[in-house]
Design a protein around this motif. Sequence first.
Motif, short mmCIF file in Angstrom:
data_model
loop_
_atom_site.label_atom_id
_atom_site.label_comp_id
_atom_site.label_asym_id
_atom_site.label_seq_id
_atom_site.Cartn_x
_atom_site.Cartn_y
_atom_site.Cartn_z
N THR A 12 24.57 12.98 18.09
CA THR A 12 26.18 13.41 17.69
C THR A 12 26.53 13.46 19.42
O THR A 12 26.13 14.68 20.19
CB THR A 12 26.17 14.97 17.45
N LEU A 13 28.42 13.23 19.83
CA LEU A 13 28.43 13.53 21.41
C LEU A 13 30.03 14.76 20.41
O LEU A 13 30.91 14.10 20.04
CB LEU A 13 28.79 12.52 21.86
N PHE A 14 29.91 16.07 21.34
CA PHE A 14 31.63 16.09 20.95
C PHE A 14 32.04 15.92 22.34
O PHE A 14 32.38 15.75 23.07
CB PHE A 14 30.92 17.76 21.54
N VAL A 15 33.15 15.23 21.75
CA VAL A 15 34.70 14.73 22.23
C VAL A 15 35.76 15.79 21.98
O VAL A 15 36.19 16.22 21.31
CB VAL A 15 34.61 13.34 21.49
N ALA A 21 38.76 9.07 22.26
CA ALA A 21 37.16 8.32 22.02
C ALA A 21 36.46 7.13 20.80
O ALA A 21 36.29 6.34 21.82
CB ALA A 21 36.80 9.75 21.84
N LYS A 22 37.52 7.07 19.97
CA LYS A 22 37.05 6.08 18.60
C LYS A 22 37.34 4.61 19.85
O LYS A 22 36.45 3.62 19.83
CB LYS A 22 38.34 6.35 17.92
N ALA A 23 38.80 4.92 20.87
CA ALA A 23 39.54 3.91 21.13
C ALA A 23 38.70 3.34 22.30
O ALA A 23 38.16 2.30 22.69
CB ALA A 23 40.76 4.30 22.00
N PHE A 24 38.05 4.28 23.03
CA PHE A 24 37.43 4.17 23.78
C PHE A 24 36.01 2.81 23.84
O PHE A 24 35.45 2.13 23.86
CB PHE A 24 36.64 4.74 24.26
N ASP A 37 36.51 9.44 9.95
CA ASP A 37 37.90 10.20 9.47
C ASP A 37 38.63 10.90 10.43
O ASP A 37 38.13 10.32 11.77
CB ASP A 37 36.98 11.66 8.03
N GLU A 38 39.06 11.85 10.19
CA GLU A 38 39.74 12.82 11.18
C GLU A 38 38.98 13.31 12.38
O GLU A 38 40.08 13.27 13.87
CB GLU A 38 41.78 13.42 10.58
N LEU A 53 32.65 13.45 17.62
CA LEU A 53 32.48 14.44 17.09
C LEU A 53 33.58 15.72 17.87
O LEU A 53 33.06 16.20 18.85
CB LEU A 53 31.82 14.94 16.23
N GLN A 54 34.56 15.42 16.89
CA GLN A 54 35.87 16.97 17.96
C GLN A 54 34.82 17.67 18.16
O GLN A 54 34.33 18.08 17.08
CB GLN A 54 36.83 16.69 16.65
#
Length: 133
Positions: A12-15, A21-24, A37-38, A53-54
């Motif tokens: 799990t990477l905290f972003v 992050a999703k786009a990258f 999810d959001e 993960l946000q």
Amino acid sequence: MPMLPDTLEVITLFVDNIDEAKAFYRKVFSPRIVYEDEVSSVLEFSNLMINLLQVTQAPELVEPMAVASLRTGASFLLTIRVDDADEVCARLRHLGVSLLNGPIDRPWGRRTAAFADPSGHVWEVAQVLKPAG
């Protein structure tokens, strides 16, 4: 017999910004999306999953330990073995990804290059060099 099995399933990477992050990760890796999810996106990498993960959601996973500040410096390196580091680096540059370093021939028999995602998580591509001779 070890207490825990040695099968690593998810990192799990905290972003900072989940959309960025999703786009990258979609642009650079094109992984299969397992769940989204959001505030998160779980991506499948052959035999491992990466959960983006946000960072605001991180405290409940690590309490009572504090969540470290992002972008304060590298604290780990994720390495992907590739057949041709120079070719992969050319493709990364074409996608607009800036390399931190490399490709560089390392004394331990790898040709490597590093890049970071938008939250500062460092990735390395590594090509196994054939022994001289």
